[in-house]
Design a protein around this motif. Structure first.
Motif, PDB file in Angstrom:
ATOM      1  N   LYS A 107      59.140  19.082 -14.630  1.00  0.00           N
ATOM      2  CA  LYS A 107      57.742  18.854 -14.270  1.00  0.00           C
ATOM      3  C   LYS A 107      57.052  20.177 -13.944  1.00  0.00           C
ATOM      4  CE  LYS A 107      59.521  15.903 -11.210  1.00  0.00           C
ATOM      5  NZ  LYS A 107      60.765  15.508 -11.840  1.00  0.00           N
ATOM      6  N   VAL A 108      55.785  20.271 -14.326  1.00  0.00           N
ATOM      7  CA  VAL A 108      54.954  21.415 -13.969  1.00  0.00           C
ATOM      8  C   VAL A 108      53.727  20.879 -13.234  1.00  0.00           C
ATOM      9  CG1 VAL A 108      53.534  23.314 -14.831  1.00  0.00           C
ATOM     10  CG2 VAL A 108      55.728  22.802 -15.934  1.00  0.00           C
ATOM     11  N   ILE A 109      53.483  21.415 -12.043  1.00  0.00           N
ATOM     12  CA  ILE A 109      52.275  21.084 -11.283  1.00  0.00           C
ATOM     13  C   ILE A 109      51.269  22.190 -11.577  1.00  0.00           C
ATOM     14  CG2 ILE A 109      51.280  20.766  -8.989  1.00  0.00           C
ATOM     15  CD1 ILE A 109      54.180  19.940  -8.085  1.00  0.00           C
ATOM     16  N   ALA A 110      50.170  21.827 -12.239  1.00  0.00           N
ATOM     17  CA  ALA A 110      49.172  22.819 -12.655  1.00  0.00           C
ATOM     18  C   ALA A 110      47.950  22.748 -11.747  1.00  0.00           C
ATOM     19  CB  ALA A 110      48.760  22.563 -14.101  1.00  0.00           C
ATOM     20  N   HIS A 111      47.413  23.915 -11.426  1.00  0.00           N
ATOM     21  CA  HIS A 111      46.183  23.963 -10.631  1.00  0.00           C
ATOM     22  C   HIS A 111      45.432  25.244 -10.964  1.00  0.00           C
ATOM     23  CE1 HIS A 111      47.250  26.941  -7.372  1.00  0.00           C
ATOM     24  NE2 HIS A 111      48.382  26.816  -8.036  1.00  0.00           N
ATOM     25  N   SER A 140      56.673  17.536 -18.245  1.00  0.00           N
ATOM     26  CA  SER A 140      55.409  16.822 -18.108  1.00  0.00           C
ATOM     27  C   SER A 140      54.521  17.653 -17.179  1.00  0.00           C
ATOM     28  CB  SER A 140      55.634  15.419 -17.528  1.00  0.00           C
ATOM     29  OG  SER A 140      56.340  15.491 -16.298  1.00  0.00           O
ATOM     30  N   VAL A 141      53.199  17.398 -17.229  1.00  0.00           N
ATOM     31  CA  VAL A 141      52.247  18.160 -16.419  1.00  0.00           C
ATOM     32  C   VAL A 141      51.595  17.222 -15.417  1.00  0.00           C
ATOM     33  CG1 VAL A 141      50.103  19.504 -16.444  1.00  0.00           C
ATOM     34  CG2 VAL A 141      51.825  19.860 -18.225  1.00  0.00           C
ATOM     35  N   HIS A 142      51.457  17.721 -14.182  1.00  0.00           N
ATOM     36  CA  HIS A 142      50.878  16.954 -13.075  1.00  0.00           C
ATOM     37  C   HIS A 142      49.826  17.826 -12.423  1.00  0.00           C
ATOM     38  CE1 HIS A 142      54.169  14.111 -13.614  1.00  0.00           C
ATOM     39  NE2 HIS A 142      54.801  15.203 -14.021  1.00  0.00           N
ATOM     40  N   MET A 143      48.651  17.243 -12.131  1.00  0.00           N
ATOM     41  CA  MET A 143      47.556  18.053 -11.600  1.00  0.00           C
ATOM     42  C   MET A 143      46.551  17.193 -10.858  1.00  0.00           C
ATOM     43  SD  MET A 143      45.248  18.704 -15.084  1.00  0.00           S
ATOM     44  CE  MET A 143      46.524  19.533 -15.972  1.00  0.00           C
ATOM     45  N   GLY A 191      61.718  24.450  -7.537  1.00  0.00           N
ATOM     46  CA  GLY A 191      62.821  23.517  -7.368  1.00  0.00           C
ATOM     47  C   GLY A 191      63.558  23.366  -8.684  1.00  0.00           C
ATOM     48  N   ARG A 192      64.581  22.542  -8.667  1.00  0.00           N
ATOM     49  CA  ARG A 192      65.325  22.303  -9.900  1.00  0.00           C
ATOM     50  C   ARG A 192      64.428  21.527 -10.855  1.00  0.00           C
ATOM     51  NH1 ARG A 192      69.586  18.698 -11.596  1.00  0.00           N
ATOM     52  NH2 ARG A 192      70.915  19.841 -13.052  1.00  0.00           N
ATOM     53  N   HIS A 193      64.126  22.085 -12.012  1.00  0.00           N
ATOM     54  CA  HIS A 193      63.265  21.450 -13.015  1.00  0.00           C
ATOM     55  C   HIS A 193      61.846  21.194 -12.501  1.00  0.00           C
ATOM     56  CE1 HIS A 193      66.816  21.120 -15.407  1.00  0.00           C
ATOM     57  NE2 HIS A 193      67.403  20.296 -14.570  1.00  0.00           N
ATOM     58  N   LEU A 194      61.355  22.062 -11.601  1.00  0.00           N
ATOM     59  CA  LEU A 194      60.001  21.908 -11.063  1.00  0.00           C
ATOM     60  C   LEU A 194      59.347  23.279 -10.937  1.00  0.00           C
ATOM     61  CD1 LEU A 194      57.833  20.009  -9.861  1.00  0.00           C
ATOM     62  CD2 LEU A 194      58.926  20.331  -7.633  1.00  0.00           C
ATOM     63  N   TRP A 195      58.152  23.406 -11.511  1.00  0.00           N
ATOM     64  CA  TRP A 195      57.383  24.649 -11.475  1.00  0.00           C
ATOM     65  C   TRP A 195      55.971  24.363 -11.017  1.00  0.00           C
ATOM     66  CZ3 TRP A 195      60.783  23.141 -15.103  1.00  0.00           C
ATOM     67  CH2 TRP A 195      61.825  24.012 -15.445  1.00  0.00           C
ATOM     68  N   VAL A 196      55.321  25.383 -10.444  1.00  0.00           N
ATOM     69  CA  VAL A 196      53.889  25.354 -10.175  1.00  0.00           C
ATOM     70  C   VAL A 196      53.260  26.369 -11.115  1.00  0.00           C
ATOM     71  CG1 VAL A 196      52.063  25.904  -8.511  1.00  0.00           C
ATOM     72  CG2 VAL A 196      54.071  24.594  -7.777  1.00  0.00           C
ATOM     73  N   ALA A 197      52.225  25.936 -11.829  1.00  0.00           N
ATOM     74  CA  ALA A 197      51.494  26.829 -12.732  1.00  0.00           C
ATOM     75  C   ALA A 197      50.205  27.265 -12.044  1.00  0.00           C
ATOM     76  CB  ALA A 197      51.173  26.118 -14.044  1.00  0.00           C
TER      77      ALA A 197
END
Length: 162
Positions: free
Chosen positions: A20-24, A119-122, A74-80
């Motif tokens: 997962k990528v958290i985009a902001h 996947s992307v989350h925002m 985190g494991r398999h987690l990024w912030v963009a």
């Protein structure tokens, strides 16, 4: 073709499986302290530290409108961290949001996300303090991410996102 999914909830807690990528959206002047970034900082110190370092060393890197910084949290987690607003105040040139920069950043993000299989989350990026209109940003998210097969979830938390 994937579509953008809208849910009520917290974009810092995506509840799907897989990478997962958290985009902001961030500003281009090194400011971090209002809006969605506070929710990020409450969960992880890395996105703020990486953003501040990226801005501080900007003469030696790609920091600027349209740039994207992927920060593992985190494991398999990024912030963009996506640079999509000029400054922080509405003035003679209008709101700080820069639609072209958000478009460029989303295109760059797509490449990263496809490579990660994520996947992307925002939140509704660019629509909170940046002063943008979702009616102008949503088509960019759709064209750059959803139409490329990327699953996108937009979170409405009660207050404006991004």
């Amino acid at each position: 073709m994937p579509e953008i999914t809208y849910v009520r909830g917290d974009a810092t807690v995506p509840s799907v499986k897989g990478p997962k990528v958290i985009a902001h959206v961030c500003n281009d002047i090194g400011g971090w302290g209002k809006g969605f970034v506070l929710a990020l900082s409450r969960r992880w110190p890395e996105p703020e530290a990486a953003y501040r370092s990226w801005h501080r060393d900007r003469v030696h890197n790609d920091f600027g409108l349209g740039s994207v910084q992927m920060v593992p949290v985190g494991r398999h987690l990024w912030v963009a961290n996506m640079i999509g607003q000029r400054g922080v105040r509405t003035g003679s040139k209008g709101a700080p949001v820069r639609y072209e920069a958000i478009d460029t950043a989303l295109a760059r993000l797509a490449g990263e996300v496809i490579e990660l299989g994520a996947s992307v989350h925002m939140p509704r990026i660019g629509c909170g303090l940046a002063g943008g209109k979702w009616s102008r940003i949503q088509p960019l998210v759709d064209a750059r991410l959803a139409q490329r097969g990327i699953s996108v979830t937009v979170y409405d938390h009660g207050e404006g996102g991004g």
